[in-house]
Write a protein that holds these residues in place. Structure first.
Motif, PDB file in Angstrom:
ATOM      1  N   THR A 167      69.029  93.873  30.461  1.00  0.00           N
ATOM      2  CA  THR A 167      69.234  93.617  29.029  1.00  0.00           C
ATOM      3  C   THR A 167      68.703  92.256  28.599  1.00  0.00           C
ATOM      4  O   THR A 167      68.258  92.094  27.464  1.00  0.00           O
ATOM      5  N   ARG A 168      68.741  91.292  29.502  1.00  0.00           N
ATOM      6  CA  ARG A 168      68.197  89.970  29.156  1.00  0.00           C
ATOM      7  C   ARG A 168      66.702  90.073  28.859  1.00  0.00           C
ATOM      8  O   ARG A 168      66.206  89.552  27.848  1.00  0.00           O
ATOM      9  N   GLN A 169      65.959  90.766  29.734  1.00  0.00           N
ATOM     10  CA  GLN A 169      64.528  90.934  29.493  1.00  0.00           C
ATOM     11  C   GLN A 169      64.275  91.771  28.247  1.00  0.00           C
ATOM     12  O   GLN A 169      63.338  91.511  27.490  1.00  0.00           O
ATOM     13  N   LEU A 170      65.124  92.780  28.033  1.00  0.00           N
ATOM     14  CA  LEU A 170      64.974  93.609  26.832  1.00  0.00           C
ATOM     15  C   LEU A 170      65.051  92.757  25.571  1.00  0.00           C
ATOM     16  O   LEU A 170      64.196  92.866  24.686  1.00  0.00           O
ATOM     17  N   TRP A 171      66.075  91.910  25.483  1.00  0.00           N
ATOM     18  CA  TRP A 171      66.223  91.065  24.301  1.00  0.00           C
ATOM     19  C   TRP A 171      65.045  90.107  24.171  1.00  0.00           C
ATOM     20  O   TRP A 171      64.536  89.878  23.072  1.00  0.00           O
ATOM     21  N   ASN A 172      64.603  89.538  25.292  1.00  0.00           N
ATOM     22  CA  ASN A 172      63.471  88.602  25.241  1.00  0.00           C
ATOM     23  C   ASN A 172      62.195  89.296  24.773  1.00  0.00           C
ATOM     24  O   ASN A 172      61.439  88.750  23.954  1.00  0.00           O
ATOM     25  N   GLU A 173      61.948  90.506  25.297  1.00  0.00           N
ATOM     26  CA  GLU A 173      60.733  91.222  24.909  1.00  0.00           C
ATOM     27  C   GLU A 173      60.794  91.674  23.447  1.00  0.00           C
ATOM     28  O   GLU A 173      59.781  91.636  22.738  1.00  0.00           O
ATOM     29  N   LEU A 174      61.972  92.077  22.986  1.00  0.00           N
ATOM     30  CA  LEU A 174      62.107  92.473  21.588  1.00  0.00           C
ATOM     31  C   LEU A 174      61.944  91.281  20.650  1.00  0.00           C
ATOM     32  O   LEU A 174      61.401  91.412  19.548  1.00  0.00           O
ATOM     33  N   GLU A 175      62.410  90.111  21.082  1.00  0.00           N
ATOM     34  CA  GLU A 175      62.185  88.893  20.294  1.00  0.00           C
ATOM     35  C   GLU A 175      60.694  88.619  20.165  1.00  0.00           C
ATOM     36  O   GLU A 175      60.196  88.256  19.091  1.00  0.00           O
ATOM     37  N   LYS A 176      59.980  88.809  21.271  1.00  0.00           N
ATOM     38  CA  LYS A 176      58.529  88.608  21.265  1.00  0.00           C
ATOM     39  C   LYS A 176      57.856  89.587  20.298  1.00  0.00           C
ATOM     40  O   LYS A 176      56.979  89.204  19.501  1.00  0.00           O
ATOM     41  N   LEU A 177      58.274  90.847  20.360  1.00  0.00           N
ATOM     42  CA  LEU A 177      57.699  91.863  19.475  1.00  0.00           C
ATOM     43  C   LEU A 177      58.054  91.587  18.014  1.00  0.00           C
ATOM     44  O   LEU A 177      57.252  91.835  17.114  1.00  0.00           O
ATOM     45  N   LYS A 178      59.257  91.067  17.776  1.00  0.00           N
ATOM     46  CA  LYS A 178      59.674  90.747  16.408  1.00  0.00           C
ATOM     47  C   LYS A 178      58.815  89.629  15.833  1.00  0.00           C
ATOM     48  O   LYS A 178      58.427  89.664  14.658  1.00  0.00           O
ATOM     49  N   ILE A 179      58.518  88.631  16.653  1.00  0.00           N
ATOM     50  CA  ILE A 179      57.649  87.537  16.206  1.00  0.00           C
ATOM     51  C   ILE A 179      56.253  88.080  15.900  1.00  0.00           C
ATOM     52  O   ILE A 179      55.625  87.709  14.898  1.00  0.00           O
ATOM     53  N   TYR A 180      55.780  88.972  16.760  1.00  0.00           N
ATOM     54  CA  TYR A 180      54.454  89.579  16.541  1.00  0.00           C
ATOM     55  C   TYR A 180      54.438  90.374  15.245  1.00  0.00           C
ATOM     56  O   TYR A 180      53.474  90.327  14.481  1.00  0.00           O
ATOM     57  N   GLN A 181      55.515  91.097  14.982  1.00  0.00           N
ATOM     58  CA  GLN A 181      55.596  91.908  13.773  1.00  0.00           C
ATOM     59  C   GLN A 181      55.617  91.044  12.510  1.00  0.00           C
ATOM     60  O   GLN A 181      55.066  91.415  11.480  1.00  0.00           O
ATOM     61  N   GLY A 182      56.256  89.871  12.612  1.00  0.00           N
ATOM     62  CA  GLY A 182      56.317  88.971  11.462  1.00  0.00           C
ATOM     63  C   GLY A 182      57.091  89.576  10.311  1.00  0.00           C
ATOM     64  O   GLY A 182      58.109  90.249  10.505  1.00  0.00           O
ATOM     65  N   ASP A 183      56.609  89.346   9.100  1.00  0.00           N
ATOM     66  CA  ASP A 183      57.287  89.852   7.905  1.00  0.00           C
ATOM     67  C   ASP A 183      56.825  91.249   7.508  1.00  0.00           C
ATOM     68  O   ASP A 183      57.268  91.792   6.498  1.00  0.00           O
ATOM     69  N   SER A 184      55.911  91.801   8.264  1.00  0.00           N
ATOM     70  CA  SER A 184      55.385  93.125   7.907  1.00  0.00           C
ATOM     71  C   SER A 184      56.422  94.205   8.218  1.00  0.00           C
ATOM     72  O   SER A 184      57.376  93.979   8.967  1.00  0.00           O
ATOM     73  N   ASP A 185      56.211  95.372   7.643  1.00  0.00           N
ATOM     74  CA  ASP A 185      57.132  96.486   7.830  1.00  0.00           C
ATOM     75  C   ASP A 185      56.514  97.569   8.718  1.00  0.00           C
ATOM     76  O   ASP A 185      56.970  98.704   8.725  1.00  0.00           O
ATOM     77  N   ARG A 186      55.494  97.193   9.480  1.00  0.00           N
ATOM     78  CA  ARG A 186      54.779  98.196  10.262  1.00  0.00           C
ATOM     79  C   ARG A 186      55.583  98.649  11.470  1.00  0.00           C
ATOM     80  O   ARG A 186      56.454  97.927  11.973  1.00  0.00           O
TER      81      ARG A 186
END
Length: 332
Positions: A167-186
């Motif tokens: 779960t620690r890696q899951l949260w870290n990877e999702l944080e990374k993906l969230k930053i990549y996504q930015g403010d977009s809704d894609r």
């Protein structure tokens, strides 16, 4: 009398839940007066914690007393502790919150465990077994939704394979993906996940497949890559154990004449019986005897690692032995 009991090996998930509880009940300005974390591994510490829980709130907010790593639910308490629990648990003020955490499984036979379970909100933070891919995928989806991150079903499956039950890696990877996504809704797809996420668990599953195919060169390359990525050797073994366990159970049940996919899926810990179609393809070219021969070798590997053997060397040795198991053409 809010009492909470969090137990299980997933220390990261427990830590996150503790943070949420702290934010919910404590006033940051009065934190030093109303928040107490106590290592509850002795009778004196437990009694101190119970006494703190009975202390009136000072200033604003409420009180939180955290008995961390408590042994109350897996070691028989003294009569003094049991008596203090009986006296205290049901009269804790509504403005006080008593939290108990442990990474060990609860012993429900103990009087202390029974007392706590009567009044506590009990949450199980056990790690999802690595072979229960459906539950891991559901966890990925749930955490992604909590972060307002949109992923395609294939992206969820790829991420689940990549991080496994960590779960620690899951949260870290999702944080990374969230930053990549930015403010977009894609909506992010599997290609984006594969490009940004460390796929260690996925490579461990590929390693299991390469071993099953008897491909020594590919297996050695995968395990070297995993170790170079700092993947814990015991985690690699856990993934192999989980994958071969599924294959073995399915093959054994089919060899005994069982044809009900739901029965086979339940025995193998597979939530979706439709997965059996793909599993059958994976194990069509191997025998029951070959799969049964894997378990003792994996146990030897795990034992050697826990005894301090050099990770890469022992992994390479045992993986060659495992691959050789599948060079036999005997089919059952």
């Amino acid at each position: 009398m809010p009492v909470y009991l969090y137990w299980g090996e997933d220390d990261f998930a427990i830590a996150n839940s503790v943070k949420k509880l702290q934010a919910q009940v404590l006033d940051p300005a009065w934190l030093q007066f109303n928040y107490h974390k106590i290592a509850a591994d002795s009778p004196q510490a437990i009694i101190e914690g119970l006494n703190q829980a009975m202390t009136p709130v000072f200033g604003m907010g409420e009180r939180l007393v955290w008995l961390a790593d408590t042994n109350l639910c897996h070691q028989k308490p003294t009569e003094e502790i049991l008596s203090e629990l009986k006296r205290t648990l049901e009269v804790i003020p509504d403005t006080a919150h008593l939290l108990l955490t442990t990474d060990k499984k609860l012993d429900k036979r103990l009087g202390s465990t029974k007392l706590i379970q009567k009044v506590a909100q009990v949450k199980d933070f056990s790690l999802i077994p690595p072979w229960k891919s459906d539950l891991i995928a559901a966890q990925v989806k749930q955490v992604a939704q909590s972060k307002k991150l949109k992923l395609t079903p294939k992206a969820i499956a790829t991420l689940a394979e990549s991080v496994g039950n960590d779960t620690r890696q899951l949260w870290n990877e999702l944080e990374k993906l969230k930053i990549y996504q930015g403010d977009s809704d894609r909506v992010l797809d599997e290609n984006t996940v594969s490009a940004l996420v460390l796929c260690n668990t996925q490579n461990s599953l590929k390693l299991a497949a390469a071993i099953k195919d008897g491909d020594i060169d590919r297996s050695l390359g995968l395990v070297t890559d995993l170790i170079n990525r700092n993947e814990p050797a015991l985690k690699i073994v856990a993934t192999l154990v989980g994958q071969f366990r599924i294959w073995t159970i399915v093959k054994l049940m089919q060899s005994t004449g069982e044809k009900d996919n739901k029965v086979i899926a339940t025995a193998a810990g597979i939530n979706n019986p439709n997965r059996l179609y793909f599993i059958n393809q994976e194990i069509s070219s191997v025998s029951t005897q070959q799969l049964l021969a894997v378990s003792p070798l994996l146990l030897e590997l795990e034992y050697s690692l826990k005894q301090g053997a050099e990770a890469l060397a022992i992994l390479q040795t045992k993986i060659i032995e495992l691959c050789l198991v599948f060079t036999s053409q005997t089919q059952v």
